[in-house]
Enzyme design. Structure first.
Site, mmCIF file in Angstrom:
data_model
loop_
_atom_site.group_PDB
_atom_site.id
_atom_site.type_symbol
_atom_site.label_atom_id
_atom_site.label_comp_id
_atom_site.label_asym_id
_atom_site.label_seq_id
_atom_site.Cartn_x
_atom_site.Cartn_y
_atom_site.Cartn_z
ATOM 1 N N GLU A 23 38.624 129.954 120.818
ATOM 2 C CA GLU A 23 39.873 129.279 120.447
ATOM 3 C C GLU A 23 40.949 129.448 121.517
ATOM 4 O O GLU A 23 42.111 129.757 121.208
ATOM 5 C CB GLU A 23 40.363 129.777 119.088
ATOM 6 C CG GLU A 23 39.414 129.436 117.960
ATOM 7 C CD GLU A 23 40.031 129.641 116.585
ATOM 8 O OE1 GLU A 23 41.174 130.112 116.503
ATOM 9 O OE2 GLU A 23 39.362 129.312 115.591
ATOM 10 N N GLU A 77 32.315 129.609 113.297
ATOM 11 C CA GLU A 77 32.988 130.143 112.120
ATOM 12 C C GLU A 77 33.045 129.040 111.079
ATOM 13 O O GLU A 77 33.326 127.883 111.404
ATOM 14 C CB GLU A 77 34.427 130.576 112.412
ATOM 15 C CG GLU A 77 34.597 131.839 113.203
ATOM 16 C CD GLU A 77 36.073 132.182 113.407
ATOM 17 O OE1 GLU A 77 36.925 131.588 112.701
ATOM 18 O OE2 GLU A 77 36.359 133.020 114.264
#
Length: 430
Positions: A149, A251
């Site tokens: 991220e 995720e």
């Protein structure tokens, strides 16, 4: 002579036993993962970060957790931060014995690439190399991430070339050391305005040495009793349908509608997506204040208690969190895609081609085409005339809010973006 013969025979038997019990290594071929015995590999994983610095140095704890993960049906863990100077052999053996692979992030809190001031330098590369040196030696290391991220808002997308630079140099180091072709990839925040530009950019261009070996997505769009079209999974599948490298969910596991039923797993491992996606990693193993945990290590304690972080114990026998643990276990038990054999797939894999490099879009994707990848030591100067302009402002939560106390990630910002997209899609659908 007779004694030597017995010793040699014992050694030979030990070697044979070790070879039989060794876990098959994972490699990326075309758009899929395969074990070295030719079976397609699907990830059924959990995010595992009991401590902020390194959860893979406590052998006893790993043994306890590996046993429980076997019961869950997991075959993979994802670890965000490790200390390359620690001994990981005990933990890696414990997970190997349980048939569990590792995807590990190479960066640390101090060496990660950031969108606020993108750079790629020798200090970062050297730190990445140390982690690679340590974990490439284990057969159950399935892959490494050069970042998690890094880009969490639109006007950070000009950081993407630095992700390619990291992949290029890590792959070059891997090859120069004669290591096996351990897959090198990236874990992206799910930002709808950057789909599918980011994933395509990281795999585009004719220079394979700069491209990722796999791409993964942190997505929290399927909440409660959602569905394949309403959740946006149908769009994710459409965007990935011709992708030339493996793609998976690094995720997932929305918890805004408790309890978590993990109904998205049926889509990921079912006929709608299993021909394209290579599985999913559920966030997360340990229960913390964010309520994403699948297990806990006893009731909440005082925040100052020994062995606890923010009141949550991180050692001992894992106890399943009900009903989330059993819900996930039940889903995975019924989902067993067989995929394709490497022998039947390898020829078609050679015909896969990189996606077109995306054009820049006003106020969105900022990288035009496939510019030269930054050299080692380069820093992005956004004030330079050639730098892309940006109109959006970064979210304050992008760098300060954590979904979990131990992982130190920026996942909550991406989850908020993803959920906002789901709500917008739901309104349109209505």
């Amino acid at each position: 002579m007779f004694t030597n013969t017995l010793i040699n025979a014992a050694i030979a038997i030990a070697v044979i036993v070790n070879e039989v019990s060794a876990i098959p290594k994972i490699t990326a071929v075309g758009s899929k993962f395969f074990t070295d015995d030719g079976d397609q590999f699907y990830i059924k994983g959990v995010a595992y970060q009991l401590t902020s610095d390194d959860p893979l140095s406590n052998t006893n704890q790993c043994q306890l957790d590996a046993k429980q993960m076997q019961d869950l049906g997991a075959n993979t863990i994802r670890v965000y931060h490790v200390d390359a100077g620690q001994d990981h052999s005990g933990c890696m053996q414990a997970f190997s014995d349980a048939g569990i692979y590792l995807f590990v992030d190479l960066d640390t809190f101090t060496t990660q690439i950031t969108q606020d001031s993108p750079e790629w330098n020798q200090t970062q590369l050297s730190a990445f190399e140390k982690v690679l040196d340590e974990f490439q030696a284990y057969d159950n290391t399935a892959g490494v991430f050069v970042g998690n991220e890094i880009i969490t808002f639109d006007n950070g997308s000009d950081t993407a070339p630095y992700i390619k630079a990291a992949a290029r140099d890590v792959k070059a180091y891997r090859n120069s050391k004669g290591y096996r072709k351990l897959p090198v990839g990236y874990s992206a925040a799910d930002i709808s305005s950057l789909r599918p530009m980011l994933q395509n950019y990281l795999a585009c261009g004719s220079n394979a040495s700069e491209n990722l070996d796999f791409f993964s997505l942190n997505a929290y769009e399927w909440c409660g009793g959602s569905s394949y079209p309403v959740s946006g999974y149908s769009e994710l599948q459409a965007n990935a349908s011709n992708y030339p490298i493996p793609i998976f969910f690094s995720e997932t596991g929305c918890n805004t509608v408790p309890p978590r039923t993990f109904q998205d797993q049926a889509a990921i491992f079912g006929s709608q997506m299993d021909g394209t996606w290579s599985g999913a990693i559920i966030y997360e193993w340990i229960e913390e204040s964010n309520n994403y945990g699948l297990v806990n290590y006893g009731p909440k304690v005082d925040a100052t208690a020994s062995g606890a972080v923010d009141g949550y114990s991180r050692t001992g026998t894992p106890t399943p969190v009900s009903p989330d643990y059993s819900n996930l276990k039940g889903q995975w038990a019924t989902l067993t895609p067989t995929g394709v054999k490497l022998s039947a797939y390898s020829a078609s894999a050679t015909s896969l081609t990189p996606p077109p490099c995306p054009s820049s879009t006003p106020g969105g994707w900022l990288v035009a085409g496939n510019p030269a990848v930054p050299t080692l030591g380069q820093t992005l100067d956004r004030n330079a005339p050639s730098s892309a302009s940006a109109s959006a402002s970064p979210s304050p939560s992008a760098s300060t809010t954590k979904k979990g106390n131990a992982n130190g990630g920026k996942e909550i910002a991406a989850m908020s973006i993803g959920l906002a997209g789901v709500m917008l899609g739901f309104i349109v659908w209505l």
